[in-house]
Design a protein around this motif. Sequence first.
Motif, PDB file in Angstrom:
ATOM      1  N   LYS A  28      82.970 -18.664  44.160  1.00  0.00           N
ATOM      2  CA  LYS A  28      83.208 -17.218  44.216  1.00  0.00           C
ATOM      3  C   LYS A  28      82.285 -16.493  43.225  1.00  0.00           C
ATOM      4  CE  LYS A  28      86.903 -14.010  44.836  1.00  0.00           C
ATOM      5  NZ  LYS A  28      87.664 -13.382  43.766  1.00  0.00           N
ATOM      6  N   LYS A  29      82.292 -17.005  42.011  1.00  0.00           N
ATOM      7  CA  LYS A  29      81.514 -16.371  40.943  1.00  0.00           C
ATOM      8  C   LYS A  29      80.042 -16.240  41.330  1.00  0.00           C
ATOM      9  CE  LYS A  29      80.237 -16.874  36.123  1.00  0.00           C
ATOM     10  NZ  LYS A  29      80.480 -15.462  35.802  1.00  0.00           N
ATOM     11  N   PHE A  30      79.490 -17.302  41.905  1.00  0.00           N
ATOM     12  CA  PHE A  30      78.070 -17.279  42.246  1.00  0.00           C
ATOM     13  C   PHE A  30      77.825 -16.905  43.715  1.00  0.00           C
ATOM     14  CE2 PHE A  30      78.228 -20.397  38.637  1.00  0.00           C
ATOM     15  CZ  PHE A  30      77.590 -19.575  37.712  1.00  0.00           C
ATOM     16  N   ASP A  31      78.883 -16.447  44.354  1.00  0.00           N
ATOM     17  CA  ASP A  31      78.773 -16.000  45.745  1.00  0.00           C
ATOM     18  C   ASP A  31      78.064 -17.049  46.613  1.00  0.00           C
ATOM     19  OD1 ASP A  31      78.926 -14.387  47.961  1.00  0.00           O
ATOM     20  OD2 ASP A  31      77.135 -13.223  47.457  1.00  0.00           O
ATOM     21  N   LEU A  32      78.530 -18.263  46.505  1.00  0.00           N
ATOM     22  CA  LEU A  32      77.832 -19.372  47.170  1.00  0.00           C
ATOM     23  C   LEU A  32      78.250 -19.553  48.623  1.00  0.00           C
ATOM     24  CD1 LEU A  32      77.922 -22.037  44.297  1.00  0.00           C
ATOM     25  CD2 LEU A  32      76.011 -20.574  44.957  1.00  0.00           C
ATOM     26  N   LYS A  33      79.427 -19.048  48.953  1.00  0.00           N
ATOM     27  CA  LYS A  33      79.965 -19.384  50.276  1.00  0.00           C
ATOM     28  C   LYS A  33      79.152 -18.814  51.437  1.00  0.00           C
ATOM     29  CE  LYS A  33      84.663 -20.650  50.701  1.00  0.00           C
ATOM     30  NZ  LYS A  33      86.076 -20.359  50.505  1.00  0.00           N
ATOM     31  N   ARG A  34      78.436 -17.723  51.169  1.00  0.00           N
ATOM     32  CA  ARG A  34      77.675 -17.143  52.287  1.00  0.00           C
ATOM     33  C   ARG A  34      76.563 -18.084  52.770  1.00  0.00           C
ATOM     34  NH1 ARG A  34      73.024 -14.596  49.748  1.00  0.00           N
ATOM     35  NH2 ARG A  34      73.512 -14.286  47.551  1.00  0.00           N
ATOM     36  N   ASP A  35      76.204 -19.060  51.955  1.00  0.00           N
ATOM     37  CA  ASP A  35      75.202 -20.036  52.395  1.00  0.00           C
ATOM     38  C   ASP A  35      75.823 -21.403  52.684  1.00  0.00           C
ATOM     39  OD1 ASP A  35      72.998 -18.325  52.307  1.00  0.00           O
ATOM     40  OD2 ASP A  35      72.880 -18.556  50.128  1.00  0.00           O
ATOM     41  N   MET A  36      77.138 -21.428  52.860  1.00  0.00           N
ATOM     42  CA  MET A  36      77.803 -22.690  53.179  1.00  0.00           C
ATOM     43  C   MET A  36      78.378 -22.615  54.577  1.00  0.00           C
ATOM     44  SD  MET A  36      79.974 -23.561  49.786  1.00  0.00           S
ATOM     45  CE  MET A  36      79.195 -24.228  48.337  1.00  0.00           C
ATOM     46  N   ALA A  79      92.790 -32.874  33.929  1.00  0.00           N
ATOM     47  CA  ALA A  79      93.246 -31.881  34.905  1.00  0.00           C
ATOM     48  C   ALA A  79      93.683 -32.510  36.214  1.00  0.00           C
ATOM     49  CB  ALA A  79      92.125 -30.884  35.173  1.00  0.00           C
ATOM     50  N   PRO A  80      94.756 -31.957  36.796  1.00  0.00           N
ATOM     51  CA  PRO A  80      95.140 -32.398  38.135  1.00  0.00           C
ATOM     52  C   PRO A  80      94.167 -31.870  39.183  1.00  0.00           C
ATOM     53  CG  PRO A  80      96.551 -30.604  37.413  1.00  0.00           C
ATOM     54  CD  PRO A  80      95.646 -30.921  36.259  1.00  0.00           C
ATOM     55  N   GLN A  81      94.155 -32.518  40.336  1.00  0.00           N
ATOM     56  CA  GLN A  81      93.257 -32.125  41.439  1.00  0.00           C
ATOM     57  C   GLN A  81      93.376 -30.640  41.765  1.00  0.00           C
ATOM     58  OE1 GLN A  81      94.915 -31.555  44.638  1.00  0.00           O
ATOM     59  NE2 GLN A  81      93.050 -30.934  45.710  1.00  0.00           N
ATOM     60  N   THR A  82      94.597 -30.103  41.729  1.00  0.00           N
ATOM     61  CA  THR A  82      94.791 -28.696  42.086  1.00  0.00           C
ATOM     62  C   THR A  82      93.982 -27.787  41.151  1.00  0.00           C
ATOM     63  OG1 THR A  82      96.810 -28.901  40.791  1.00  0.00           O
ATOM     64  CG2 THR A  82      97.061 -28.852  43.175  1.00  0.00           C
ATOM     65  N   GLU A  83      93.968 -28.125  39.878  1.00  0.00           N
ATOM     66  CA  GLU A  83      93.240 -27.298  38.912  1.00  0.00           C
ATOM     67  C   GLU A  83      91.725 -27.442  39.098  1.00  0.00           C
ATOM     68  OE1 GLU A  83      94.874 -27.398  34.991  1.00  0.00           O
ATOM     69  OE2 GLU A  83      93.104 -26.528  34.063  1.00  0.00           O
ATOM     70  N   THR A  84      91.279 -28.659  39.352  1.00  0.00           N
ATOM     71  CA  THR A  84      89.846 -28.886  39.538  1.00  0.00           C
ATOM     72  C   THR A  84      89.354 -28.189  40.802  1.00  0.00           C
ATOM     73  OG1 THR A  84      90.092 -30.970  38.399  1.00  0.00           O
ATOM     74  CG2 THR A  84      88.053 -30.661  39.620  1.00  0.00           C
ATOM     75  N   LEU A  85      90.180 -28.235  41.853  1.00  0.00           N
ATOM     76  CA  LEU A  85      89.792 -27.539  43.081  1.00  0.00           C
ATOM     77  C   LEU A  85      89.696 -26.028  42.826  1.00  0.00           C
ATOM     78  CD1 LEU A  85      89.068 -27.961  46.054  1.00  0.00           C
ATOM     79  CD2 LEU A  85      91.474 -27.659  46.624  1.00  0.00           C
ATOM     80  N   LYS A  86      90.598 -25.504  42.018  1.00  0.00           N
ATOM     81  CA  LYS A  86      90.532 -24.073  41.674  1.00  0.00           C
ATOM     82  C   LYS A  86      89.237 -23.763  40.914  1.00  0.00           C
ATOM     83  CE  LYS A  86      95.340 -22.702  41.478  1.00  0.00           C
ATOM     84  NZ  LYS A  86      96.349 -23.420  40.707  1.00  0.00           N
ATOM     85  N   TYR A  87      88.869 -24.663  40.034  1.00  0.00           N
ATOM     86  CA  TYR A  87      87.614 -24.505  39.281  1.00  0.00           C
ATOM     87  C   TYR A  87      86.430 -24.423  40.248  1.00  0.00           C
ATOM     88  CZ  TYR A  87      83.573 -26.231  36.567  1.00  0.00           C
ATOM     89  OH  TYR A  87      82.339 -26.408  36.009  1.00  0.00           O
ATOM     90  N   VAL A  88      86.431 -25.325  41.232  1.00  0.00           N
ATOM     91  CA  VAL A  88      85.348 -25.342  42.219  1.00  0.00           C
ATOM     92  C   VAL A  88      85.338 -24.018  42.997  1.00  0.00           C
ATOM     93  CG1 VAL A  88      84.534 -26.462  44.326  1.00  0.00           C
ATOM     94  CG2 VAL A  88      85.337 -27.867  42.422  1.00  0.00           C
ATOM     95  N   GLN A  89      86.517 -23.565  43.389  1.00  0.00           N
ATOM     96  CA  GLN A  89      86.608 -22.308  44.146  1.00  0.00           C
ATOM     97  C   GLN A  89      86.155 -21.123  43.293  1.00  0.00           C
ATOM     98  OE1 GLN A  89      90.710 -22.799  45.109  1.00  0.00           O
ATOM     99  NE2 GLN A  89      90.311 -23.896  47.024  1.00  0.00           N
TER     100      GLN A  89
END
Length: 538
Positions: A97-105, A83-93
């Motif tokens: 999102k799925k685990f609602d992690l950003k509220r603790d970042m 996978a290109p970086q763009t796809e891997t970054l999307k996976y991370v995002q």
Amino acid sequence: ASANASLDYDVLIVGAGLSGIFSLYRMRQLGLRVRVLEAGSAEGGTWFWNRYPGARFDSESYSYIFSFSQEVLDEWNWTEHFAPQTETLKYVQYLTKKFDLKRDMQFNTSIRSAHWQQASDSWLLTDQDSKTYTCRYLITAMGILNEPTLPNIPGVRDFKGTAWHTARWPENAPSLEGKRVGIIGTGATAIQTIQTIADRVGHLTVFQRTANWTAPLRNTKISPKEMQKIRKDYPKIFRQCLESYSCFIHVVNKESVFSMSEEERLAHWEDLYARPGFAKVLGISSDIYTDRKANELYSAFHADKIRSRIKDPIVAEKLVPKTHGFGTRRVPLESGYYEVFNQPNVKLVDISDNAIERITESGVQTHDETYDLDILIYATGFDAVTGSFNAIEFKGLNDTNLKDVWSNGIRTFLGLTVKDFPNMFMIMGPHQMFGNIPRSIEYAVEWTSDFIKYAHENNVLYVEATEEGMDQWTEHVHECGKGLLANEVDSWMTGVNKNLAHKQKRSMTRYNGPAPGYRKRCDEVKQRSYSDFVMKQG
Ligand code: NA7
């Protein structure tokens, strides 16, 4: 949690890359108050920072990601084998999102110091704005290649054109179209960049100090039907990873090089060469990594492959590595890299014996020539492994400085902890496996999470590795590295960065033994209820 009530958090995690993301997920499951502090403006770590053209996996996408969530495995589709970086970054995002992690970042937060506070058995972190954060447990999740280094060449700041490091590719970078572009470095990053930009630049000058071994990646798209099959195979894929030496899906050839006839050997190597991914790096006989003669034979096989792809024999000879054998440094995989040097707009400048004397206002000056450039790209690597630790002032018990502890060689217990640094856990710290990194991350996070759970449930407020534990572990790590040709070569894996005065000597930065053995030792510590550690109850 009441014992921690006076602290801001139960757990602080430094870094929002894959290590930080999974750590946060697990700490939340334990019901702990947790926060991730990240220097970047968003999550992703390596995949956030490294946006240079052509950045991509050279491990199979579906083996180089998380396995902890069946739902994620069910939902996420990879569209390319590598996978290109763009796809891997999307996976991370998608994960955050799925685990609602950003509220603790918390982003744009660069930690400058981490001090142990003896009186309260806690960590005090301070960021770039002198804002402070306290916690009981500290998880470092800073990655192993996170501090870019510029070359120590005079005049780096003088260049009047535009210059940047590949790990800091500007979001609004000027177009390379038609420009005179120079690139310093020929490591994994440079190889991916060069093969991607060569067609679009006006002229490309590649400054090569050390030729690297590299071989075809052979990337292809993944059709939806193929993805279905991969999904069905996930259990097998991850089992294979766990069973193998460095956690990849490729299976090592059990036959030694010299037990095969020349004919058999060549047929075997041709077969590996034709396959995608690390087959030609990890599917070979393991004596290639330890036996000089075996390594020479395999290197010669690859040298011929390189020569066959370059029209000008003088250029070809420059591209054949002479300083080290195949696989003794991290072998990047390429897609048309060598053919780039057949293009009329690409020039290879061998600076191994014609060093760059200085960067000038207009470009690069070697001993015997000046190269005028519009854009200069530094693909010059990182202050690897310990660099992220050195960038923060870590002070432990009795004001012990982590830098000082490691100044005469890295010492850890399990690659996860360090004596004098209580309640601190390192995900992808030194002395861990550098093979399939997501596999290492998952294990390190699970181990850490189990330990913190144990401490929490048993009202343990303080855990610390012992001197004896560190001695034994460090000795074990050195023992595992014996006989490996890679440890006789300068590279970021052996802790060398020639741009840094204090990193010119080789050190044992990684765990060189088999991954199953590593995990077994760490599992045993858990089974002994962590009695290898000094522990204090609240
Ligand atoms: P690497 O592999 O450390 O490569 C850095 C490159 O930059 C390498 O070719 C260096 O040459 C070159 N370099 C560094 N400093 C200089 C100076 N001062 N002059 C000339 N050339 C220089 O970093 P990458 O980012 O490519 O890859 C890092 C890892 O990321 C990689 O292994 C993968 O695991 C992913 P040298 O070899 O030191 O002569």
